[in-house]
Motif scaffolding. Structure first.
Motif, PDB file in Angstrom:
ATOM      1  N   LEU A 115      38.297 -10.213  27.435  1.00  0.00           N
ATOM      2  CA  LEU A 115      38.254 -10.064  28.879  1.00  0.00           C
ATOM      3  C   LEU A 115      38.615 -11.381  29.547  1.00  0.00           C
ATOM      4  O   LEU A 115      38.041 -12.423  29.228  1.00  0.00           O
ATOM      5  CB  LEU A 115      36.861  -9.615  29.329  1.00  0.00           C
ATOM      6  CG  LEU A 115      36.329  -8.324  28.684  1.00  0.00           C
ATOM      7  CD1 LEU A 115      34.984  -7.958  29.298  1.00  0.00           C
ATOM      8  CD2 LEU A 115      37.321  -7.188  28.831  1.00  0.00           C
ATOM      9  N   LEU A 116      39.553 -11.326  30.484  1.00  0.00           N
ATOM     10  CA  LEU A 116      39.989 -12.543  31.182  1.00  0.00           C
ATOM     11  C   LEU A 116      39.422 -12.613  32.598  1.00  0.00           C
ATOM     12  O   LEU A 116      39.146 -13.695  33.097  1.00  0.00           O
ATOM     13  CB  LEU A 116      41.520 -12.595  31.228  1.00  0.00           C
ATOM     14  CG  LEU A 116      42.232 -12.540  29.872  1.00  0.00           C
ATOM     15  CD1 LEU A 116      43.729 -12.689  30.063  1.00  0.00           C
ATOM     16  CD2 LEU A 116      41.694 -13.610  28.934  1.00  0.00           C
ATOM     17  N   TRP A 117      39.285 -11.459  33.238  1.00  0.00           N
ATOM     18  CA  TRP A 117      38.699 -11.404  34.580  1.00  0.00           C
ATOM     19  C   TRP A 117      37.727 -10.227  34.623  1.00  0.00           C
ATOM     20  O   TRP A 117      38.039  -9.127  34.160  1.00  0.00           O
ATOM     21  CB  TRP A 117      39.777 -11.186  35.643  1.00  0.00           C
ATOM     22  CG  TRP A 117      40.721 -12.327  35.816  1.00  0.00           C
ATOM     23  CD1 TRP A 117      40.565 -13.421  36.627  1.00  0.00           C
ATOM     24  CD2 TRP A 117      42.008 -12.501  35.173  1.00  0.00           C
ATOM     25  NE1 TRP A 117      41.659 -14.255  36.527  1.00  0.00           N
ATOM     26  CE2 TRP A 117      42.564 -13.709  35.647  1.00  0.00           C
ATOM     27  CE3 TRP A 117      42.738 -11.744  34.261  1.00  0.00           C
ATOM     28  CZ2 TRP A 117      43.806 -14.182  35.231  1.00  0.00           C
ATOM     29  CZ3 TRP A 117      43.974 -12.207  33.836  1.00  0.00           C
ATOM     30  CH2 TRP A 117      44.493 -13.408  34.320  1.00  0.00           C
ATOM     31  N   VAL A 118      36.538 -10.451  35.179  1.00  0.00           N
ATOM     32  CA  VAL A 118      35.561  -9.389  35.412  1.00  0.00           C
ATOM     33  C   VAL A 118      35.031  -9.563  36.825  1.00  0.00           C
ATOM     34  O   VAL A 118      34.496 -10.626  37.165  1.00  0.00           O
ATOM     35  CB  VAL A 118      34.394  -9.428  34.398  1.00  0.00           C
ATOM     36  CG1 VAL A 118      33.393  -8.319  34.724  1.00  0.00           C
ATOM     37  CG2 VAL A 118      34.911  -9.267  32.973  1.00  0.00           C
ATOM     38  N   ASP A 119      35.183  -8.546  37.658  1.00  0.00           N
ATOM     39  CA  ASP A 119      34.790  -8.656  39.069  1.00  0.00           C
ATOM     40  C   ASP A 119      34.274  -7.297  39.523  1.00  0.00           C
ATOM     41  O   ASP A 119      34.387  -6.299  38.810  1.00  0.00           O
ATOM     42  CB  ASP A 119      35.983  -9.100  39.915  1.00  0.00           C
ATOM     43  CG  ASP A 119      35.561  -9.804  41.199  1.00  0.00           C
ATOM     44  OD1 ASP A 119      34.387  -9.653  41.602  1.00  0.00           O
ATOM     45  OD2 ASP A 119      36.402 -10.492  41.795  1.00  0.00           O
ATOM     46  N   GLY A 120      33.699  -7.258  40.725  1.00  0.00           N
ATOM     47  CA  GLY A 120      33.224  -5.994  41.264  1.00  0.00           C
ATOM     48  C   GLY A 120      31.836  -6.100  41.844  1.00  0.00           C
ATOM     49  O   GLY A 120      31.441  -7.151  42.380  1.00  0.00           O
ATOM     50  N   ASP A 121      31.051  -5.028  41.720  1.00  0.00           N
ATOM     51  CA  ASP A 121      29.709  -4.961  42.288  1.00  0.00           C
ATOM     52  C   ASP A 121      28.835  -6.090  41.726  1.00  0.00           C
ATOM     53  O   ASP A 121      28.630  -6.172  40.520  1.00  0.00           O
ATOM     54  CB  ASP A 121      29.097  -3.602  41.944  1.00  0.00           C
ATOM     55  CG  ASP A 121      27.790  -3.366  42.664  1.00  0.00           C
ATOM     56  OD1 ASP A 121      26.835  -4.129  42.438  1.00  0.00           O
ATOM     57  OD2 ASP A 121      27.713  -2.410  43.453  1.00  0.00           O
ATOM     58  N   PRO A 122      28.303  -6.974  42.578  1.00  0.00           N
ATOM     59  CA  PRO A 122      27.520  -8.122  42.090  1.00  0.00           C
ATOM     60  C   PRO A 122      26.294  -7.722  41.279  1.00  0.00           C
ATOM     61  O   PRO A 122      25.957  -8.378  40.286  1.00  0.00           O
ATOM     62  CB  PRO A 122      27.115  -8.848  43.382  1.00  0.00           C
ATOM     63  CG  PRO A 122      28.111  -8.412  44.406  1.00  0.00           C
ATOM     64  CD  PRO A 122      28.460  -7.008  44.049  1.00  0.00           C
ATOM     65  N   PHE A 133      29.419  -8.553  28.940  1.00  0.00           N
ATOM     66  CA  PHE A 133      30.641  -8.011  29.522  1.00  0.00           C
ATOM     67  C   PHE A 133      31.071  -8.987  30.604  1.00  0.00           C
ATOM     68  O   PHE A 133      30.879  -8.772  31.799  1.00  0.00           O
ATOM     69  CB  PHE A 133      30.396  -6.610  30.094  1.00  0.00           C
ATOM     70  CG  PHE A 133      31.657  -5.855  30.428  1.00  0.00           C
ATOM     71  CD1 PHE A 133      32.377  -5.207  29.438  1.00  0.00           C
ATOM     72  CD2 PHE A 133      32.132  -5.799  31.727  1.00  0.00           C
ATOM     73  CE1 PHE A 133      33.545  -4.510  29.741  1.00  0.00           C
ATOM     74  CE2 PHE A 133      33.292  -5.114  32.045  1.00  0.00           C
ATOM     75  CZ  PHE A 133      33.996  -4.465  31.048  1.00  0.00           C
ATOM     76  N   VAL A 134      31.622 -10.121  30.149  1.00  0.00           N
ATOM     77  CA  VAL A 134      31.963 -11.232  31.022  1.00  0.00           C
ATOM     78  C   VAL A 134      33.323 -11.784  30.616  1.00  0.00           C
ATOM     79  O   VAL A 134      33.819 -11.514  29.513  1.00  0.00           O
ATOM     80  CB  VAL A 134      30.903 -12.359  30.931  1.00  0.00           C
ATOM     81  CG1 VAL A 134      29.545 -11.864  31.383  1.00  0.00           C
ATOM     82  CG2 VAL A 134      30.831 -12.905  29.505  1.00  0.00           C
ATOM     83  N   ALA A 135      33.920 -12.547  31.498  1.00  0.00           N
ATOM     84  CA  ALA A 135      35.200 -13.175  31.190  1.00  0.00           C
ATOM     85  C   ALA A 135      35.054 -14.088  29.973  1.00  0.00           C
ATOM     86  O   ALA A 135      34.109 -14.864  29.878  1.00  0.00           O
ATOM     87  CB  ALA A 135      35.705 -13.968  32.393  1.00  0.00           C
ATOM     88  N   GLY A 136      35.993 -13.970  29.045  1.00  0.00           N
ATOM     89  CA  GLY A 136      35.971 -14.772  27.831  1.00  0.00           C
ATOM     90  C   GLY A 136      35.391 -14.057  26.630  1.00  0.00           C
ATOM     91  O   GLY A 136      35.531 -14.521  25.500  1.00  0.00           O
ATOM     92  N   ALA A 137      34.704 -12.913  26.862  1.00  0.00           N
ATOM     93  CA  ALA A 137      34.090 -12.180  25.748  1.00  0.00           C
ATOM     94  C   ALA A 137      35.117 -11.295  25.053  1.00  0.00           C
ATOM     95  O   ALA A 137      36.078 -10.821  25.658  1.00  0.00           O
ATOM     96  CB  ALA A 137      32.931 -11.333  26.253  1.00  0.00           C
TER      97      ALA A 137
END
Length: 454
Positions: A115-122, A133-137
């Motif tokens: 995963l390179l980008w993870v965004d959305g509902d805080p 489930f985060v960027a870099g995983a």
């Protein structure tokens, strides 16, 4: 693209699917699953096959978190150079912005499932951190088993994974939809776009939304490439200075995409220039591999020495160069190789050079992901053999010095590592004593002992 999704959320069929998937988890035996003896008939066929692949990769369903493949400066540099960085504004406009109050997350990963980008509902982002489930995983099937991002990449098609269909038990409260992102010119998989959340994430309209977004992003990437290629062709060509500087147009071009040469693990290279790609003959592949490794150029005699195992003929070389120039001219007249000395007038980015660059920065995990196999493995050209041995040797040494057990196991799957006993012994030193992966490594060492002493 074939749509593959579970029953409509909230339906009786969806509830039955979850009950069967949970029952399969309760009785799960990895050895039986791997052998095909495990009774998982309640699962959809593609999910059952994904579970079997997950077991073969020795993914552990009870480890709650995905492994972190990269972070910090390493992640930032990789994202900055990744082709999908150019289409993130489209993804953010069509998917990320509408998801902030919808209970959904939007993730974009590379072609191997990181995963390179993870965004959305805080709120959902904070919850997702518990399973990494985060960027870099790393969310490939090899690392976490069945999930929409990893399985979409494994199958090369859109997919939806609901709740207990996930191989990892910590992911059962989640559902997800993922669509592979293909290069609009070459068709190669560049990455994956995913929506993760509650049952809404696997609604039929969610799959249509993600597919439409990916199609729009692919079209935008193609338009930007065509516009930039036209601008570069219209601008008067500026010679590269002796100090190695490049024109602003070339620098801008490099920020969007680079002229590339794919040599790793293939007998015929793929050359991409100005967003257009062509498969080269074996001999032309060797010529560009050598010239790409000598940006200052080579004389006819030096190129012959690097190209032909015996005594090469300058006449034969000239004939090959004429044919190669015609091939490249179809892609871009500005990229046609020069002579006296033979050199490339544009900067090429060979994937072998990317590996070496990553190794110089200490980013051996990224280098391993780029490394698809030896440089033109069947070539006997002296210059190619030298490049092949250098890349392979430096990668192996870097992994043995600083690589994790998982990285070494990944490298061990390559043909060149089939008989590498020292590599497997190094894996055993790194694996915890109770790791389920040790048995496979020991079995591999026993196989090698039998084969090497026969």
């Amino acid at each position: 693209m074939r749509k593959v999704h579970p029953p409509v959320p909230g339906s009786d069929a969806a509830e039955l699917l979850q009950k069967r998937a949970l029952a399969s988890h309760e009785s799960l035996n990895l050895d039986s699953l791997l052998s095909g003896a495990e009774d998982v008939t309640g699962l959809r066929r593609l999910v059952r096959e994904s579970w079997q692949r997950s077991a073969s990769f020795q993914a552990n369903p009870d480890v709650p978190e995905a492994p972190l493949a990269m972070d910090g400066d390493e992640l930032e540099e990789y994202r900055r150079q990744h082709p999908l960085a150019a289409i993130m504004p489209v993804i953010k406009k069509l998917l990320v912005q509408p998801s902030h109050d919808s209970g959904l997350l939007v993730a974009v990963g590379d072609d191997v499932g990181r995963l390179l980008w993870v965004d959305g509902d805080p709120v959902m982002q904070r919850r997702a951190e518990s399973m990494m489930f985060v960027a870099g995983a790393d969310w490939s099937e090899a690392s976490v088993g069945t999930s929409a991002p990893g399985t979409a990449l494994a199958l090369g098609q859109s997919i939806q994974i609901s709740g207990a269909e996930h191989f990892k038990r910590s992911v059962h409260p989640w559902s997800c939809t993922a669509v592979p992102f293909h290069d609009p010119d070459s068709g190669a998989v560049l990455g994956v776009v995913d929506i993760t959340g509650t049952e809404t994430a696997v609604a039929p309209h969610t799959l249509s939304l993600v597919e439409a977004t990916v199609a729009a992003a692919q079209a935008q990437l193609r338009i930007e490439r065509l516009q930039l290629a036209a601008a570069v062709r219209e601008k008067p060509r500026r010679r590269t200075s002796s100090s190695g500087g490049r024109s602003s147009a070339a620098a801008h071009k490099g920020a969007l995409y680079r002229n590339s040469l794919q040599l790793l693990g293939r007998d015929q290279a793929l050359l991409s220039i100005d967003g257009r790609t062509v498969a080269l003959s074996a001999r032309h592949s060797e010529i560009l591999a050598i010239l790409g490794n000598h940006p200052a150029g080579l004389s006819a005699d030096d190129l012959c020495a690097q190209l032909y195992p015996g005594e090469g003929s300058a006449v034969t070389l000239r004939a090959e160069m004429v044919r190669l120039r015609k091939v490249i001219h179809e892609l871009s007249p500005d990229a046609v190789p020069e002579s006296r000395p033979y050199r490339l007038p544009v900067e090429l980015l060979p994937d072998s050079g990317q590996v070496l660059s990553c190794l110089q920065r200490g980013a051996h995990r990224i280098a391993l992901e780029i490394y698809k196999g030896a440089v033109l493995p069947r070539s006997e050209a002296p210059g190619v053999v030298q490049l092949r041995e250098r890349v392979s040797h430096l990668l192996r040494e870097a992994l043995l010095s600083d690589g994790s057990a998982d990285s070494l196991l990944q490298y061990a799957q390559l043909p060149e590592a089939r008989y590498d006993v020292d590599l497997r012994l190094a894996v055993l030193k790194l694996l915890p004593p109770r790791s389920p992966k040790r048995a496979a490594v020991v079995a591999d060492l026993e196989r090698l002992e039998t084969e090497l002493t026969a």
